[in-house]
Design an enzyme around this catalytic site. Structure first.
Site, PDB file in Angstrom:
ATOM      1  N   GLU A  41       3.937 -11.061  -6.453  1.00 51.49           N
ATOM      2  CA  GLU A  41       2.825 -11.185  -7.393  1.00 51.49           C
ATOM      3  C   GLU A  41       3.143 -10.683  -8.790  1.00 51.49           C
ATOM      4  O   GLU A  41       2.423 -10.966  -9.736  1.00 51.49           O
ATOM      5  CB  GLU A  41       1.589 -10.456  -6.837  1.00 51.49           C
ATOM      6  CG  GLU A  41       1.685  -8.935  -6.742  1.00 51.49           C
ATOM      7  CD  GLU A  41       2.362  -8.433  -5.455  1.00 51.49           C
ATOM      8  OE1 GLU A  41       3.109  -9.203  -4.826  1.00 51.49           O
ATOM      9  OE2 GLU A  41       2.143  -7.256  -5.098  1.00 51.49           O
TER      10      GLU A  41
ATOM     11  N   LYS B  77     -12.095 -12.413 -15.162  1.00 48.25           N
ATOM     12  CA  LYS B  77     -12.431 -12.673 -16.561  1.00 48.25           C
ATOM     13  C   LYS B  77     -11.825 -13.983 -17.090  1.00 48.25           C
ATOM     14  O   LYS B  77     -12.496 -14.766 -17.765  1.00 48.25           O
ATOM     15  CB  LYS B  77     -11.916 -11.511 -17.404  1.00 48.25           C
ATOM     16  CG  LYS B  77     -12.360 -11.531 -18.837  1.00 48.25           C
ATOM     17  CD  LYS B  77     -13.693 -10.904 -18.932  1.00 48.25           C
ATOM     18  CE  LYS B  77     -14.141 -10.732 -20.363  1.00 48.25           C
ATOM     19  NZ  LYS B  77     -15.472 -10.120 -20.391  1.00 48.25           N
TER      20      LYS B  77
ATOM     21  N   GLY C  76       0.842  -1.195   0.000  1.00 46.16           N
ATOM     22  CA  GLY C  76       0.000   0.000   0.000  1.00 46.16           C
ATOM     23  C   GLY C  76       0.869   1.235   0.000  1.00 46.16           C
ATOM     24  O   GLY C  76       2.069   1.158   0.294  1.00 46.16           O
TER      25      GLY C  76
ATOM     26  N   ASP D  73     -19.438 -12.947 -20.823  1.00 47.25           N
ATOM     27  CA  ASP D  73     -19.963 -12.961 -19.451  1.00 47.25           C
ATOM     28  C   ASP D  73     -21.445 -13.341 -19.412  1.00 47.25           C
ATOM     29  O   ASP D  73     -21.857 -14.209 -18.636  1.00 47.25           O
ATOM     30  CB  ASP D  73     -19.782 -11.593 -18.782  1.00 47.25           C
ATOM     31  CG  ASP D  73     -18.332 -11.146 -18.786  1.00 47.25           C
ATOM     32  OD1 ASP D  73     -17.468 -12.022 -18.956  1.00 47.25           O
ATOM     33  OD2 ASP D  73     -18.071  -9.943 -18.630  1.00 47.25           O
TER      34      ASP D  73
ATOM     35  N   HIS E   5       7.694  -7.813  -3.975  1.00 45.49           N
ATOM     36  CA  HIS E   5       6.378  -8.177  -4.523  1.00 45.49           C
ATOM     37  C   HIS E   5       6.443  -9.524  -5.254  1.00 45.49           C
ATOM     38  O   HIS E   5       6.922  -9.576  -6.391  1.00 45.49           O
ATOM     39  CB  HIS E   5       5.901  -7.086  -5.484  1.00 45.49           C
ATOM     40  CG  HIS E   5       5.509  -5.838  -4.772  1.00 45.49           C
ATOM     41  ND1 HIS E   5       4.235  -5.583  -4.356  1.00 45.49           N
ATOM     42  CD2 HIS E   5       6.254  -4.775  -4.380  1.00 45.49           C
ATOM     43  CE1 HIS E   5       4.182  -4.417  -3.736  1.00 45.49           C
ATOM     44  NE2 HIS E   5       5.407  -3.906  -3.735  1.00 45.49           N
TER      45      HIS E   5
ATOM     46  N   ALA F 138     -23.022 -14.861 -21.696  1.00 42.83           N
ATOM     47  CA  ALA F 138     -23.171 -16.201 -22.268  1.00 42.83           C
ATOM     48  C   ALA F 138     -22.919 -17.279 -21.211  1.00 42.83           C
ATOM     49  O   ALA F 138     -23.698 -18.229 -21.065  1.00 42.83           O
ATOM     50  CB  ALA F 138     -22.195 -16.380 -23.432  1.00 42.83           C
TER      51      ALA F 138
ATOM     52  N   CYS G 291       5.357  -6.217   1.510  1.00 44.72           N
ATOM     53  CA  CYS G 291       5.759  -4.808   1.469  1.00 44.72           C
ATOM     54  C   CYS G 291       5.129  -4.027   2.625  1.00 44.72           C
ATOM     55  O   CYS G 291       5.470  -4.258   3.775  1.00 44.72           O
ATOM     56  CB  CYS G 291       5.413  -4.223   0.100  1.00 44.72           C
ATOM     57  SG  CYS G 291       6.331  -2.713  -0.227  1.00 44.72           S
ATOM     58  N   TYR G 292       4.180  -3.131   2.371  1.00 44.53           N
ATOM     59  CA  TYR G 292       3.558  -2.408   3.480  1.00 44.53           C
ATOM     60  C   TYR G 292       2.968  -3.390   4.493  1.00 44.53           C
ATOM     61  O   TYR G 292       3.015  -3.156   5.712  1.00 44.53           O
ATOM     62  CB  TYR G 292       2.458  -1.482   2.940  1.00 44.53           C
ATOM     63  CG  TYR G 292       1.736  -0.693   4.016  1.00 44.53           C
ATOM     64  CD1 TYR G 292       2.371   0.354   4.681  1.00 44.53           C
ATOM     65  CD2 TYR G 292       0.422  -1.007   4.363  1.00 44.53           C
ATOM     66  CE1 TYR G 292       1.716   1.074   5.666  1.00 44.53           C
ATOM     67  CE2 TYR G 292      -0.250  -0.289   5.353  1.00 44.53           C
ATOM     68  CZ  TYR G 292       0.408   0.746   6.001  1.00 44.53           C
ATOM     69  OH  TYR G 292      -0.249   1.455   6.973  1.00 44.53           O
TER      70      TYR G 292
END
Ligand code: XMP
Length: 565
Positions: free
Chosen positions: A223, A421, A105, A279, A221, A281, A132-133
């Site tokens: 990620e 998604k 953050g 979406d 990080h 569908a 991190c934060y």
């Protein structure tokens, strides 16, 4: 300062504009809400709760990468949810909680209003990973020492190499020296009691720390793609430390969700607006699996679709999937409300309002209906989460629930509200849906109306449909369709002089737009091969009457947007 924006990561955008291209129906609902003055309200009644899976909670302290953490965790088939930083213990009561991640953050723990981790996090009896934060919070709140930028040479931005101090389950199977991505101003100068440094970097003697109770902190990080072993490190946390087995799979999701929908809907009647996008569908298919003919889909042809699109949607959903489908050709209605309108926002508003009217009329004709199924995705849900904390204030309220159902008194069925998604596509594949639906490039709800610059007429739409068809044809022929986020033609409102067969011409300019993107929030113009562009241009000026010039749009987003209007 703990978490400044990381420059030029291809992984995640730096700002959020919209969730994806396929938000047609939700966009209409947004417009309806504005019209009805009910923005921001969300009907929770009847909404599905997530299947009760072993789960990780990610407390979001405002990092632009929190979603990426969640996506990485989900890639390891572990269910996880993103929660505001001040989430209460009750807020996770619906989860079978097995671990907690505190995200990065922008704050510094010493700032007056710095968000802190709620106390329950440290006595929830599950492992905790601070990134991190998040790591600085652990140090700060559990009795360690964090120094600010002025205190020492704390800053580390960009690549760094960390070296292990000792074996740790977090580093299982990973190299002793690892490149990682750092992005912090503050650093840990002293670990809290009971913690020890498990890795160091040139600038941080404590680049990672742990105690024996399963609390870990990492200054980098994991990620982002710039930390090559980061994904494995997250898996070490979920599987190795938290003992998760990875049961969040498309197959399990389908089985559980179908069961949930059955329970929720009972013998009620459901309607769903099909847009042709992935979406709506997948939503319709899931609901159909669950309650069969209790579901009726409504597909409104607004006259702003691409060539052969209405036929394709009917073909796939009516004939192949076997859905009960109400097809409405409302072309004339839409063209008449658009007549003479040139302002892009006004076009969108009118199209949205007209859609609501048509949809309501059709739904009304079906008699008593109890539920509205819609393809709200998890990013929309995250956006709607509100919190009083400063970190969460940054999250925009997203308004794609409410409006229509509020007015129509329908309860919501939102089977995708826990999915990203890419997970929707996996679920669609699990359901056996054809690639033509799942891999379809996004198409905006207002359709070709926002690709005809200026006023929209049937004739101009026909010109654009012809040009767009050629773009698609050539892009597909060259095997580029699946590599591009979107590719399409725009009919500009410019005419230019040309020469054809010794005759002067004064005709339309068509622009070609092709972009690559992860999620439409940022995009880069695609470096299409010159030969592809040449064929597209040649065919358009030869095959499409009234077009004599073709240009290629080489603008990225930002500063441009993907669509021209
Ligand atoms: P922009 O043009 O904002 O578009 O870069 C981002 C993505 O959203 C799609 N888009 C829309 N989708 N209703 C939609 O459902 C809209 O009004 C709308 N406007 C843009 C666009 O195609 C791109 O994928």
């Amino acid at each position: 300062m703990a978490d400044e924006p990381i420059p030029t990561s291809p992984q995640e955008p730096t700002h959020r504009v919209s969730t994806s291209g396929d938000i047609e129906v939700s966009t209409y609902l947004e417009i309806a809400q504005e019209r009805e003055g009910v923005r921001g309200k969300s009907r929770k009644d009847g909404a599905l709760s997530p299947p009760r899976h072993e789960a990780i909670a990610v407390l979001d302290f405002g990092s632009q990468y929190s979603r990426l953490i969640a996506r990485r965790i989900r890639e390891h088939h572990v269910y996880c949810e993103i929660l505001p930083p001040d989430a209460t213990r009750e807020a996770v009561a619906h989860l079978d909680l097995r671990g907690i991640i505190l995200s990065g953050g922008p704050a510094s723990v010493y700032e007056e209003d710095a968000p802190l981790a709620p106390a329950w996090v440290f006595d929830a009896g599950v492992p905790v990973l601070g990134i991190c934060y998040g790591m600085q919070l652990i140090a700060h709140q559990l009795g360690g020492k964090v120094s600010g930028e002025s205190g020492s040479h704390a800053r580390e931005y960009g690549f760094a190499v960390i070296r292990k101090n000792e074996r740790s389950p977090l580093f299982d199977g990973l190299d002793d020296e690892m490149p990682v991505w750092m992005s912090h101003g503050d650093r840990i100068d002293a670990t809290p009691p009971g913690f020890r440094s498990i890795a160091y970097s040139e600038n941080s003697p404590i680049a990672a720390m742990a105690n024996d109770a399963g609390i870990f902190g990492i200054q980098f990080h994991p990620e982002v793609a710039h930390t090559p072993q980061g994904s494995q490190m997250l898996r070490n946390f979920t599987h190795g430390v938290c003992g998760l087995r990875g049961t969040w799979t498309p197959g399990n999701f389908v089985a559980e969700t179908v069961e949930h929908i059955r329970t929720q809907v009972g013998d009620g009647k459901v309607i769903c607006a099909l847009s042709g996008g992935v979406d709506s569908a997948v939503t319709a298919k899931l609901v159909h699996e669950a309650v069969g003919d209790q579901l009726t889909c409504i597909f409104v042809n607004n006259g702003l679709l691409r060539r052969e699109e209405p036929e394709r949607v009917r073909d796939v959903f009516q004939r192949s999937v076997g859905l009960k489908l109400v097809y409405v050709d409302a072309t004339e209605r839409f063209l008449s409300v658009l007549a003479g309108v040139t302002d892009p926002e006004e076009k969108r508003k009118r199209i949205g309002a007209e859609f609501i009217d048509v949809f309501e009329e059709q739904a009304g004709a079906l008699g008593e209906v109890d539920f509205l199924a819609q393809g709200t995705l998890y990013p929309d849900v995250i956006e709607s989460q509100t919190s009083d904390s400063s970190a969460a204030h940054k999250i925009k309220t997203h308004h794609n629930v409410g409006g229509l159902p509020d007015r129509m008194r329908l309860k919501l069925v939102e089977p995708l509200r826990f999915l990203f998604k890419d997970e929707v596509r996996l679920v669609g594949a699990e359901l056996g849906m054809p690639p033509v639906v799942l891999n379809r490039q996004p198409f905006p709800g207002p359709g070709l109306a926002i690709r005809v610059i200026g006023d929209v007429t049937y004739d101009k739409l026909e010109v654009l449909r012809a040009a767009d068809w050629i773009v698609m044809d050539e892009i597909k022929a060259d095997g580029l369709y699946d590599k591009l986020w979107q590719s399409f033609a725009v009919l500009t409102d410019t005419r230019t002089v040309g020469v054809m067969g010794d005759q002067r011409t004064y005709q339309h300019v068509v622009a070609i737009r092709a972009v690559t993107s992860e999620d439409a929030m940022t995009a880069d113009w695609a470096r299409l091969p010159y030969d592809t562009l040449a064929r597209i241009s040649n065919r358009i000026v030869n095959e499409v009457a009234s077009v004599n010039r073709v240009v290629y749009d080489i603008t990225s987003k930002p500063p441009g947007t993907i669509e021209w209007e």
